[in-house]
Design a protein around this motif. Structure first.
Motif, PDB file in Angstrom:
ATOM      1  N   UNK A  75       0.853  -1.090   0.002  1.00 48.50           N
ATOM      2  CA  UNK A  75       0.004   0.021   0.161  1.00 48.50           C
ATOM      3  C   UNK A  75       0.822   1.146  -0.038  1.00 48.50           C
ATOM      4  N   UNK A  76       2.143   1.336   0.734  1.00 50.08           N
ATOM      5  CA  UNK A  76       2.851   2.359   0.792  1.00 50.08           C
ATOM      6  C   UNK A  76       3.262   2.493  -0.694  1.00 50.08           C
ATOM      7  N   UNK A  77       3.946   1.601  -1.277  1.00 53.92           N
ATOM      8  CA  UNK A  77       4.396   1.630  -2.618  1.00 53.92           C
ATOM      9  C   UNK A  77       3.370   2.204  -3.382  1.00 53.92           C
ATOM     10  N   UNK A  78       1.911   1.846  -3.585  1.00 51.98           N
ATOM     11  CA  UNK A  78       0.957   2.345  -4.411  1.00 51.98           C
ATOM     12  C   UNK A  78       0.912   3.643  -4.223  1.00 51.98           C
ATOM     13  N   UNK A  79       0.978   4.021  -2.989  1.00 46.97           N
ATOM     14  CA  UNK A  79       0.841   5.475  -2.775  1.00 46.97           C
ATOM     15  C   UNK A  79       1.912   6.448  -3.145  1.00 46.97           C
ATOM     16  N   UNK A  80       3.077   5.997  -3.129  1.00 41.07           N
ATOM     17  CA  UNK A  80       4.148   6.719  -3.829  1.00 41.07           C
ATOM     18  C   UNK A  80       4.236   6.563  -5.382  1.00 41.07           C
ATOM     19  N   UNK A  81       3.846   5.327  -5.846  1.00 41.54           N
ATOM     20  CA  UNK A  81       3.709   5.272  -7.347  1.00 41.54           C
ATOM     21  C   UNK A  81       2.745   6.128  -7.947  1.00 41.54           C
ATOM     22  N   UNK A  82       1.635   6.196  -7.211  1.00 41.35           N
ATOM     23  CA  UNK A  82       0.622   6.997  -7.672  1.00 41.35           C
ATOM     24  C   UNK A  82       0.351   8.267  -7.344  1.00 41.35           C
ATOM     25  N   UNK A  83       1.398   8.915  -6.803  1.00 42.69           N
ATOM     26  CA  UNK A  83       1.611  10.328  -6.259  1.00 42.69           C
ATOM     27  C   UNK A  83       2.401  11.059  -7.140  1.00 42.69           C
ATOM     28  N   UNK A  84       2.536  10.675  -8.397  1.00 42.92           N
ATOM     29  CA  UNK A  84       3.260  11.364  -9.309  1.00 42.92           C
ATOM     30  C   UNK A  84       2.849  11.356 -10.699  1.00 42.92           C
ATOM     31  N   UNK A  85       3.200  12.268 -11.557  1.00 48.03           N
ATOM     32  CA  UNK A  85       2.700  12.291 -12.990  1.00 48.03           C
ATOM     33  C   UNK A  85       3.901  12.178 -13.878  1.00 48.03           C
ATOM     34  N   UNK A  86       5.156  11.748 -13.146  1.00 50.77           N
ATOM     35  CA  UNK A  86       6.415  11.506 -14.059  1.00 50.77           C
ATOM     36  C   UNK A  86       6.126  10.369 -15.028  1.00 50.77           C
ATOM     37  N   UNK A  87       6.551  10.532 -16.301  1.00 50.98           N
ATOM     38  CA  UNK A  87       6.170   9.846 -17.429  1.00 50.98           C
ATOM     39  C   UNK A  87       6.381   8.224 -17.165  1.00 50.98           C
ATOM     40  N   UNK A  88       7.882   7.877 -16.958  1.00 48.32           N
ATOM     41  CA  UNK A  88       8.219   6.419 -16.588  1.00 48.32           C
ATOM     42  C   UNK A  88       7.345   5.925 -15.327  1.00 48.32           C
ATOM     43  N   UNK A  89       6.767   6.425 -14.407  1.00 47.19           N
ATOM     44  CA  UNK A  89       6.060   6.029 -13.328  1.00 47.19           C
ATOM     45  C   UNK A  89       4.591   5.708 -13.936  1.00 47.19           C
ATOM     46  N   UNK A  90       4.222   6.595 -14.701  1.00 46.17           N
ATOM     47  CA  UNK A  90       2.793   6.575 -15.421  1.00 46.17           C
ATOM     48  C   UNK A  90       2.548   5.341 -16.219  1.00 46.17           C
ATOM     49  N   UNK A  91       3.747   5.414 -16.992  1.00 48.89           N
ATOM     50  CA  UNK A  91       3.745   4.129 -17.748  1.00 48.89           C
ATOM     51  C   UNK A  91       3.895   2.840 -17.054  1.00 48.89           C
ATOM     52  N   UNK A  92       4.633   2.755 -16.018  1.00 50.81           N
ATOM     53  CA  UNK A  92       4.834   1.357 -15.432  1.00 50.81           C
ATOM     54  C   UNK A  92       3.558   1.008 -14.627  1.00 50.81           C
ATOM     55  N   UNK A  93       3.047   2.003 -13.805  1.00 51.60           N
ATOM     56  CA  UNK A  93       1.703   1.676 -13.410  1.00 51.60           C
ATOM     57  C   UNK A  93       0.679   1.154 -14.317  1.00 51.60           C
ATOM     58  N   UNK A  94       0.554   2.136 -15.469  1.00 46.83           N
ATOM     59  CA  UNK A  94      -0.588   1.984 -16.469  1.00 46.83           C
ATOM     60  C   UNK A  94      -0.619   0.537 -16.805  1.00 46.83           C
ATOM     61  N   UNK A  95       0.872   0.034 -17.289  1.00 44.31           N
ATOM     62  CA  UNK A  95       0.906  -1.160 -18.161  1.00 44.31           C
ATOM     63  C   UNK A  95       0.545  -2.294 -16.928  1.00 44.31           C
ATOM     64  N   UNK A  96       1.093  -2.062 -15.489  1.00 41.22           N
ATOM     65  CA  UNK A  96       0.785  -2.713 -14.551  1.00 41.22           C
ATOM     66  C   UNK A  96      -0.605  -3.033 -14.422  1.00 41.22           C
ATOM     67  N   UNK A  97      -1.273  -2.150 -14.272  1.00 40.71           N
ATOM     68  CA  UNK A  97      -2.809  -2.166 -14.014  1.00 40.71           C
ATOM     69  C   UNK A  97      -3.476  -3.047 -15.259  1.00 40.71           C
ATOM     70  N   UNK A  98      -3.152  -2.719 -16.323  1.00 35.00           N
ATOM     71  CA  UNK A  98      -3.846  -3.291 -17.561  1.00 35.00           C
ATOM     72  C   UNK A  98      -3.512  -4.845 -17.416  1.00 35.00           C
ATOM     73  N   UNK A  99      -2.125  -5.286 -16.964  1.00 39.71           N
ATOM     74  CA  UNK A  99      -1.804  -6.577 -16.902  1.00 39.71           C
ATOM     75  C   UNK A  99      -2.463  -7.418 -16.054  1.00 39.71           C
ATOM     76  N   UNK A 100      -2.728  -6.815 -14.701  1.00 38.47           N
ATOM     77  CA  UNK A 100      -3.366  -7.404 -13.752  1.00 38.47           C
ATOM     78  C   UNK A 100      -4.639  -7.566 -13.807  1.00 38.47           C
ATOM     79  N   UNK A 101      -5.350  -6.632 -14.646  1.00 34.49           N
ATOM     80  CA  UNK A 101      -6.805  -6.631 -14.939  1.00 34.49           C
ATOM     81  C   UNK A 101      -7.101  -7.955 -15.966  1.00 34.49           C
ATOM     82  N   UNK A 102      -6.071  -8.192 -16.680  1.00 35.06           N
ATOM     83  CA  UNK A 102      -6.309  -9.292 -17.921  1.00 35.06           C
ATOM     84  C   UNK A 102      -5.990 -10.500 -17.214  1.00 35.06           C
ATOM     85  N   UNK A 103      -5.187 -10.630 -16.041  1.00 27.97           N
ATOM     86  CA  UNK A 103      -4.973 -11.918 -15.441  1.00 27.97           C
ATOM     87  C   UNK A 103      -5.937 -12.264 -14.340  1.00 27.97           C
ATOM     88  N   UNK A 104      -6.813 -13.071 -14.895  1.00 31.14           N
ATOM     89  CA  UNK A 104      -7.920 -13.413 -13.849  1.00 31.14           C
ATOM     90  C   UNK A 104      -7.510 -13.852 -12.587  1.00 31.14           C
TER      91      UNK A 104
END
Length: 469
Positions: free
Chosen positions: A427-456
């Protein structure tokens, strides 16, 4: 021999001529103010009261004297027509705990709202994550007002005559056995109250919040920090009647905003943001506040083009290898108003105790762990502490063992640390990861969210974890 001991020179001397340590022990032993207890629980909030209920409704503890200490006054709860702004998301494991001593039926007689689906999405891209049970008619959780929970727990506790609840009670001092006293099974904990009463107990359970006096008395080291964020809560009015069973959470650069269902036309909001913004949100007019909330859920002006393009490419790839793996996006309801007086703010932080036990002492709830509310697991972790501690205590009583001893309490600490530390770190990692609009972080979390959503299977594991933590 008995006469000689009674009238020996040692006892013939005035008490103040004894060595100071002996005089203190002598005074404590013969003090008429000391009241023997089996279990004393400090903190009469939801977790502390649930702990008292779990023990008191267990037949093994029928003859055990249990005392619950609460610093606040006793409250007479009448269900108000308006909803309170502090709510909890109760998972199935917590529901089972409450059912075990009759509190959940009392909640159902008052009010709660099921959550059958959850949608989490990103403000800087189109990535999203959805959760629901395979049977869509089953609940992921229930949203319950904290006052309703506490009232139900208190009513359940009143059914147990062996429990004494001391309201308006403040602890003056706690005397815990020193390390060199551990070999003495008769070394108990003394709790001195400001009223002058002294409770001597086999087990002290600290459920007295993240500023726990019990934890501080034990000198347990803690790890933690202030997030430099505040949580803003409010009761939101929806623009129309709807089957309101979806929990919505959107990650903004300033922090997540969540909307939890209360009724078909009301939802509870918690918005984690900067302290200055939180102050503005609480102070602004109702019209401006409603516009700010709708904008937070609906705006698309902060999308990152790189993350957008990479996300679309990943979505096309996932559609080929996992047909139907991507979720249909739902639109959150529009907010039309806010209940008067429901807006409030509170600071956010992390606080983890390095230990949960020592001889004759155990910590539960926020006294042991305080985490960010973005996952909605705070009170569920506390109720899971109750389940774990009750389990080891019940087994000890069944075996006739000293349930306050370190060896008995150690499995509780081991099991809970293994569960809570990974959750707190994630939870602490998510808070820090989503607390920025730095492009590499945005790409990382966006792709991670999509991949997790596809993996039932991953989502199923996450649901299982959240349901039983």
């Amino acid at each position: 021999m008995a006469v000689y001991v009674l009238f020996s020179p040692l006892f013939a001397r005035p008490c103040n001529r004894l060595p100071s340590k002996s005089r203190q022990c002598f005074s404590r032993f013969f003090s008429s103010n000391i009241e023997p207890q089996h279990v004393v629980i400090t903190g009469g909030g939801m977790v502390g009261t649930a702990m008292a209920c779990a023990l008191a409704h267990d037949p093994k503890f029928a003859k055990k004297k249990i005392t619950l200490l609460e610093s606040g006054p006793e409250k007479v709860f009448d269900l108000p027509p308006t909803y309170k702004n502090r709510v909890s998301t109760i998972n199935p494991a917590s529901v089972a705990l409450l059912e075990s001593f009759g509190a959940w039926s009392k909640v159902l007689q008052m009010r709660c709202q099921p959550v059958k689906r959850m949608q989490v999405w990103e403000s800087c891209s189109d990535s999203l994550l959805t959760f629901n049970q395979p049977d869509l008619s089953l609940e992921l959780a229930h949203v319950v007002e904290n006052d309703v929970l506490l009232s139900s727990l208190t009513d359940s506790l009143k059914e147990c005559p062996q429990v004494e609840v001391l309201y308006g009670t403040k602890v003056k001092n706690i005397d815990i056995p020193k390390v060199n006293d551990f070999s003495d099974k008769d070394s108990l904990v003394d709790i001195s109250l400001e009223s002058g009463r002294i409770l001597r107990t086999h087990l002290l359970i600290g459920a007295d919040g993240f500023n726990s006096v019990v934890r501080k008395t034990c000198n347990f080291p803690t790890v933690g920090w202030d997030y430099n964020q505040a949580g803003v809560v409010a009761t939101l009015q929806l623009s129309g009647e709807t089957e309101n069973t979806v929990a919505w959470q959107r990650f903004l650069p300033s922090g997540p905003i969540a909307m939890l269902p209360l009724t078909n036309n009301l939802s509870s909001m918690v918005w984690s943001t900067s302290p200055s913004h939180a102050k503005e949100l609480v102070a602004m007019s109702e019209e401006d506040f409603v516009d700010a909330v709708n904008d937070a859920f609906w705006h698309d002006d902060k999308k990152d083009p790189i993350a957008q393009n990479m996300g679309k490419s990943l979505e096309m790839f996932l559609d080929r290898i996992v047909p139907g793996g991507t979720s249909m996006r739902q639109l959150p309801p529009t907010i039309s108003g806010v209940d008067e007086g429901s807006r409030a703010k509170f600071p956010l932080g992390l606080n983890l105790s390095s230990h949960y036990i020592r001889q004759r002492v155990a910590l539960i709830g926020d006294a042991a762990h305080r985490i960010h509310p973005l996952a909605g697991q705070g009170v569920n972790l506390g109720f899971a502490d109750v389940i774990g501690l009750h389990k080891v205590l019940a087994q000890a009583v069944s075996e006739g063992a000293d349930f306050g001893s370190l060896n008995i309490l150690l499995p509780y600490e081991t099991e809970r640390l293994r569960q809570i530390v990974p959750i707190a770190v994630a939870i602490d990692g998510l808070q820090k990861l989503y607390g920025t609009n730095w492009t590499p972080a945005v790409v990382l979390r966006s792709l991670g969210l999509q991949a997790t959503n596809a993996a039932t299977f991953i989502k199923d594991k996450l649901i299982q974890k959240a349901s039983n933590s």
